[in-house]
Write a protein that holds these residues in place. Structure first.
Motif, mmCIF file in Angstrom:
data_model
loop_
_atom_site.group_PDB
_atom_site.id
_atom_site.type_symbol
_atom_site.label_atom_id
_atom_site.label_comp_id
_atom_site.label_asym_id
_atom_site.label_seq_id
_atom_site.Cartn_x
_atom_site.Cartn_y
_atom_site.Cartn_z
ATOM 1 N N ALA A 319 0.464 -1.298 -0.231
ATOM 2 C CA ALA A 319 -0.076 0.286 0.077
ATOM 3 C C ALA A 319 1.029 1.217 -0.304
ATOM 4 N N GLU A 320 2.397 1.266 0.984
ATOM 5 C CA GLU A 320 2.760 2.509 1.005
ATOM 6 C C GLU A 320 3.542 3.207 -0.123
ATOM 7 N N TYR A 323 1.110 4.074 -3.099
ATOM 8 C CA TYR A 323 0.225 5.757 -3.017
ATOM 9 C C TYR A 323 1.200 6.398 -3.409
ATOM 10 N N LEU A 324 2.664 6.044 -2.770
ATOM 11 C CA LEU A 324 4.043 7.029 -3.026
ATOM 12 C C LEU A 324 4.200 7.118 -4.767
ATOM 13 N N GLU A 325 3.470 5.684 -5.148
ATOM 14 C CA GLU A 325 4.716 5.647 -6.374
ATOM 15 C C GLU A 325 2.651 6.621 -7.514
ATOM 16 N N GLU A 326 1.497 6.467 -6.376
ATOM 17 C CA GLU A 326 0.934 7.037 -7.271
ATOM 18 C C GLU A 326 0.520 8.530 -6.712
ATOM 19 N N VAL A 327 1.171 9.399 -5.807
ATOM 20 C CA VAL A 327 1.365 10.981 -5.619
ATOM 21 C C VAL A 327 2.425 10.965 -6.333
ATOM 22 N N GLN A 331 10.063 7.256 -8.335
ATOM 23 C CA GLN A 331 9.682 6.998 -9.797
ATOM 24 C C GLN A 331 9.756 5.555 -9.794
ATOM 25 N N GLY A 332 9.238 5.057 -11.416
ATOM 26 C CA GLY A 332 8.736 3.583 -11.501
ATOM 27 C C GLY A 332 7.986 2.939 -10.421
ATOM 28 N N THR A 333 8.188 1.574 -10.827
ATOM 29 C CA THR A 333 7.570 0.863 -10.780
ATOM 30 C C THR A 333 7.861 -0.619 -9.613
ATOM 31 N N ARG A 341 -0.952 -4.309 -9.628
ATOM 32 C CA ARG A 341 -2.511 -4.069 -10.370
ATOM 33 C C ARG A 341 -3.010 -4.642 -11.288
ATOM 34 N N PHE B 163 -1.861 7.408 4.676
ATOM 35 C CA PHE B 163 -2.869 7.192 3.820
ATOM 36 C C PHE B 163 -4.212 8.697 3.198
ATOM 37 N N PRO B 172 -2.285 12.452 -9.043
ATOM 38 C CA PRO B 172 -1.042 12.069 -9.695
ATOM 39 C C PRO B 172 -1.267 13.034 -11.012
ATOM 40 N N ARG B 307 14.051 11.836 -16.279
ATOM 41 C CA ARG B 307 14.212 10.669 -15.802
ATOM 42 C C ARG B 307 12.978 9.322 -16.385
ATOM 43 N N LEU B 309 10.529 6.993 -16.532
ATOM 44 C CA LEU B 309 9.605 5.942 -15.408
ATOM 45 C C LEU B 309 8.853 4.958 -16.419
ATOM 46 N N VAL B 356 1.184 6.176 -14.440
ATOM 47 C CA VAL B 356 1.643 6.127 -13.409
ATOM 48 C C VAL B 356 2.589 4.865 -13.567
ATOM 49 N N GLN B 359 0.784 0.687 -17.282
ATOM 50 C CA GLN B 359 0.152 -0.791 -17.995
ATOM 51 C C GLN B 359 -1.282 -0.043 -18.730
#
Lengths: 427, 568
Positions: A319-320, A323-327, A331-333, A341, B163, B172, B307, B309, B356, B359
């Motif tokens: 989740a963390e 969340y950090l990716e979403e906001v 960077q990256g996944t 996902r 959260f 985002p 960068r 992504l 993001v 996908q």
């Protein structure tokens, strides 16, 4: 140090991930089908449990009746080979703490028979025979015992401080198991990598370090980290029969004084200096007041760390990360966020799960912190109370029942002589 | 007694000698294993780097058989070396283990045989010592507790992710209001070609430097337009082998970074007509990331610091003039109109990628042929619609889900001009034929019910229309400016303006900006009557539509990017 590092580097499994890189070209190569090992048979579990019971019966006999260090050593090596190298160090009672905990907190979890037996049986034997499991059966203890060449005494006061970490480890293991987060005892088992000839690099290095220390300091993991040892220590105090250095009456010859490499021989107590009683009383009162403060402080600290502790749970970590990716804060996944996902679940569900798990850690963290505070406060109290001993005796809590001290006692030599004479007379 | 002692000494010496031999062998195997480790640590990376570099070369020159052969040989060598080293390590480890066992057993025996029996002195009262030891033990417990507390503090300062702050931190992607003040895609917000600012210069000269704030070379050519987000300007450039995204500093014109976009080997055979080029598609940004697409089917996302992504190849598109539809974004989705072939092979689709992660969020397959128009997201009665054009349909989708809302069969031919939404109508051009207006309020097939009007007196083949909601302006590539009334489609005027045009017209307040291929910006009065207000010469060929920001115009020339504005 270097040979162990080199040995670690040579473990084939540690390099397994670079062993078969995927083919570089469209060469027609097809990947072999992925297979999973078959689950362990129930019969094997029964066999393991039977070997454990028989081993403990034998160990009790050898330690309490025959008082033979050599026989105990042979049994210990046998147990190391079977439970360590043949059975890959799994399952063991130390890790079984987590199975039992998870059973208590998760109705959906059914504890394996072997785990239940391995957890309970050594406790029962400890109640009747002392820590015979530690001395002769535990593969983790055995591997350390086997490498102990030149023992160096650890000062008793230092041991008192270091032992606190075992309690913290036990508390953390119970918390993480109860919340379904992780079995950290298994994850960080320092010797399982040696039994399996490969494993996680960091854990192998930890195990190697402990073995190196173990060349000079007897059983460092058992004494300062083992969470199961914490339980056995306290049960062993209640044991009906346990190791005694002398088979009869202590003559205070002091020949056994340095016989134990684990610092588990207690000397007779002397007279306190004048005025010490008054100071001790005040100190005791102070520590009695301090005890609830330590419990409350520890509880508050553990509660404050609920978010950080909850990170051990994979759902919270996912989740963390998501969340950090979403906001856009990272960077990256990662494979984990990609896998999440791919499930098609919404982030709202994920965040809600993580928040709920954190809630469990609020209580659990407070209990863990409070437990550590209680142990530290309790130790301070115990160390402030005067004990009376008139003989050299094996520490009922700290004695691993290895039998090293027997031969240092002249009374034991007398006993053995009598046995030999009796046997010769019969012959 | 003496004999017994000598016998022990003999055994002790033997044990010590055995331990020494075990120790020597241990040392030898340790040295061999360390040498093996160092060897693989030094040789491995250098060879692998070389292999990686050669693979990159293969990407650029995939038909070079010699190079391919060298790569295969090096790859084989690396694999053989790895396997040999692993085998060696495995065997040496077993020998090491045996040596260690000998060392331990013999060392232990030697130590035990040499142990001096304890000789305790006279017993003394140790009460005082025991009191001191107890005191030290209490301090040790306090020390242990302090270490645990320090550890907990360290864990605590590692921070936590709340959260609950998710909503406060914002989604985002940038808000609609922010987007309206930027130039986030081809022809600005909604693809309308309308500037949010009216303080745009009306006079400049590329030769004399008048009102040219800066001019920066663009590393690789491309016919895509600048995208502007605050102090960043984005472009793309490409040739048959390399694809790049560029980011410029709006203040200085400095090229801040350029990012490479890889491709697949199948794209190497792609041949695209010169007029389209290898970087015709304009990038798009959601305010957090910049997205680019190339005719090879490669889509990539970069953060604003350059960068990369993610990257995704959607499959090399089958497009007769070369793929040229630019990207659109909706919230955090990147929208790609990916129409291909003649529409019968099932390859055409509209794809939404998660910005993001890259996908696929949704895909809408369609049986429409290749198209070159860029899709637009517009707000119709407060709800978003993604408008796409492909012969013969105008199709609207829900951009969040990909669900089709309506379609009108009203177009034909090779559709390059993009649609616009103004005055409550979606307007699209059928090249050389007509301008069609559709009311976007229907559901399903609206061909017979929602086509508001058709102006059937010709239409541009490349340039997209622009409208202020009252009048719509069409620019034919061969020197004709047409003005029609939005409400009825009635042609107001048709004026020859001389010049060749590839860039679409733009509207700044009541002025129409039209850029010809020679780099001459023609400024006309918008409205009922045709009136030329001025001409501004750049002195460089121009194919791309300009981008507008606060007090500035960004124009991409054939080789340079220009920033035009009045110096502060």
């Amino acid at each position: 140090m270097t040979f162990l590092i080199a040995f670690l580097g040579s473990c084939p499994v540690t390099q397994g991930e670079i062993r078969f890189p995927p083919p570089e070209f469209e060469s027609g190569y097809t990947f072999p089908q992925t297979t999973s090992p078959a689950p362990q048979s129930v019969l094997q579990e029964y066999i393991d449990a039977a070997v454990l019971v028989v081993g403990l019966l034998l160990a009790s006999h050898l330690i309490l009746k025959r008082r033979s260090r050599r026989a105990i050593f042979v049994l210990m090596i046998g147990a190391l080979l079977y439970f360590g190298f043949v059975r890959d160090g799994c399952i063991c009672p130390i890790g079984a703490i987590q199975n039992v905990t998870l059973t208590a907190f998760d109705r959906g979890y059914a504890i394996p028979i072997a785990a239940a037996v391995f957890f309970v049986v050594p406790l029962i034997f400890t109640l009747f025979s002392g820590r015979v499991f530690c001395g002769a059966i535990c593969p983790l203890g055995a591997i350390q015992d086997a490498v102990l060449i030149r023992p160096v005494a650890v000062p008793g006061w230092l041991e008192s401080g270091l032992r606190l970490f075992a309690y913290a480890y036990l508390g953390a293991a119970v918390l993480f198991a109860a919340t379904g987060s992780a079995f950290i005892i298994c994850r960080y088992d320092p010797f399982v990598g040696f039994f399996r000839l490969g494993g996680n690099w960091n854990v192998l290095i930890l195990g190697a370090s402990l073995l190196l220390i173990g060349l000079f300091v007897g059983r460092p993991y058992c004494r300062f980290l083992c969470p199961y040892g914490v339980i056995l220590r306290h049960l062993s105090r209640l044991s009906k029969r346990r190791v005694t250095i002398t088979p009869s009456e202590c003559i205070r010859c002091r020949l056994c004084e340095d016989a134990c490499p684990f610092g588990a021989i207690r000397e007779p107590t002397g007279n306190w200096p004048e005025g010490e009683y008054r100071i001790a009383k005040r100190r005791l009162a102070l520590f009695l007041v301090l005890l609830p403060i330590l419990v409350a402080g520890g509880g508050w600290g553990g509660y404050a760390l609920k978010s950080q502790l909850a990170r051990v749970h994979p759902r919270v970590r996912t989740a963390e990360r998501v969340y950090l990716e979403e906001v856009g804060q990272v960077q990256g996944t990662t494979n984990v966020s990609d896998a999440f996902r791919a499930t098609g679940q919404t982030t709202e569900v994920l965040y809600a799960d993580a928040t709920r798990i954190r809630g469990r850690f609020a209580l659990g963290g407070a209990l863990l912190g409070g437990f550590i505070g209680l142990v530290a406060g309790g130790k301070l109290l115990v160390l402030s109370i005067r004990r009376r001993r008139t003989e050299y005796e094996a520490d009922p809590a700290g004695c691993f029942a290895c039998g090293r001290c027997y031969k240092s006692c002249p009374k034991e030599h007398e006993r053995l002589k009598r046995i030999r004479e009796t046997a010769a007379g019969r012959a | 007694m003496i004999q017994e002692s000598e016998r022990i000494q003999v055994w002790r010496r033997a044990a010590r000698s055995t331990a020494i031999v075990g120790g020597v062998f241990t040392g030898i195997f340790v040295a061999l294993l360390i040498a093996n480790l160092i060897g693989s640590a030094i040789l491995g990376p250098s060879r692998e780097n070389k292999l990686a570099a050669m693979k990159l070369q293969v990407q650029k020159d995939p038909t070079n058989q010699t190079l391919l052969s060298e790569v295969r040989q090096l790859d084989l060598k690396i694999r053989r070396d790895r396997i040999w080293r692993l085998d060696f390590a495995h065997k040496a480890a077993h020998m090491l283990l045996a040596s260690v066992v000998v060392l331990l057993v013999a060392g232990k025996i030697a130590y035990d045989l040499g142990k001096v029996p304890p000789r305790p002195g006279h017993a003394t009262d140790r009460g005082e010592i025991q009191v001191k030891e107890a005191k030290r033990a209490r301090w040790a417990v306090a020390g242990g507790l302090a270490i645990l507390a320090a550890g907990m503090t360290l864990v605590g300062i590692s921070g936590s992710v709340e959260f609950a702050q998710a909503e406060e931190a914002g989604p985002p992607f940038a808000s609609m209001e922010e987007r309206l003040m930027q130039w986030p895609r081809f022809r600005g917000p909604g693809g309308a070609g309308v500037s949010a600012y009216t303080n745009i210069p009306t006079s400049w000269n590329g030769k004399t430097g008048e009102n040219i704030l800066w001019k920066s070379p663009v590393p690789m050519s491309g016919r895509n337009s600048p995208v502007v987000w605050k102090d960043r300007i984005f472009l793309t450039g490409a040739d048959p082998n390399v694809r790049q995204v560029y980011c410029y500093d709006a203040k200085s014109g400095q090229l801040l970074w350029k990012g490479d976009v890889p491709t697949v080997s199948a794209a190497a055979k792609l041949e695209i007509m010169e007029d389209t080029g290898y970087a015709a598609c304009t990038a798009a940004t959601d305010g957090r990331r910049i997205y680019a697409i190339f005719p090879t089917g490669d889509v990539a996302a970069f953060d604003f610091n350059g960068r990369r992504l993610w990257h995704k190849n959607l499959g090399v598109p089958d497009s007769s003039y070369g793929y040229a539809s630019s990207l659109e974004t909706y919230e955090k989705l990147v929208l790609v109109q990916y129409d291909q072939g003649d529409g019968t092979e099932g390859k055409s689709k509209v794809i939404a990628l998660d910005g993001v992660t890259g996908q696929v969020a949704w895909e809408a397959k369609r049986t429409l042929p290749n198209s070159w128009a860029t899709p637009v997201v517009v707000q119709v009665e407060g709800k978003p619609q993604l408008i796409t054009l492909a012969d013969p349909n105008m199709v609207a989708y829900n951009p969040a889900t990909g669900e089709e809302i309506w379609r009108a069969e009203c177009l034909g031919g090779d559709l390059a001009p993009s649609p616009i939404y103004a005055g409550g109508l979606v307007m699209a051009i059928q090249p050389y034929s007509q301008l069609v207006a559709v009311k976007p309020t229907g559901q399903g097939d609206v061909t017979k019910t929602h086509v508001a009007w058709k102006m059937e007196e010709g239409g541009p083949d490349i340039c997209s229309p622009v409208s202020d909601g009252t009048y719509v302006y069409l620019l034919e590539s061969a020197d004709l400016l047409i003005c029609c009334r939005v409400e009825t489609g009635e042609k107001i005027y048709e004026q020859e303006i001389k010049g060749d045009f590839r860039a679409s017209p733009s509207l700044v307040g009541d002025k129409l900006y039209v850029l010809d291929m020679k780099g001459m910006m023609r400024i006309f009065q918008a409205g009922l009557e045709f009136k030329e207000l001025g001409k501004c010469e750049l002195g460089e060929e121009c194919f791309a539509s300009p981008a507008f920001a606060d007090g500035r115009i960004y124009i991409r020339g054939a080789a340079n990017l220009y920033c035009i504005g009045q110096a502060q």
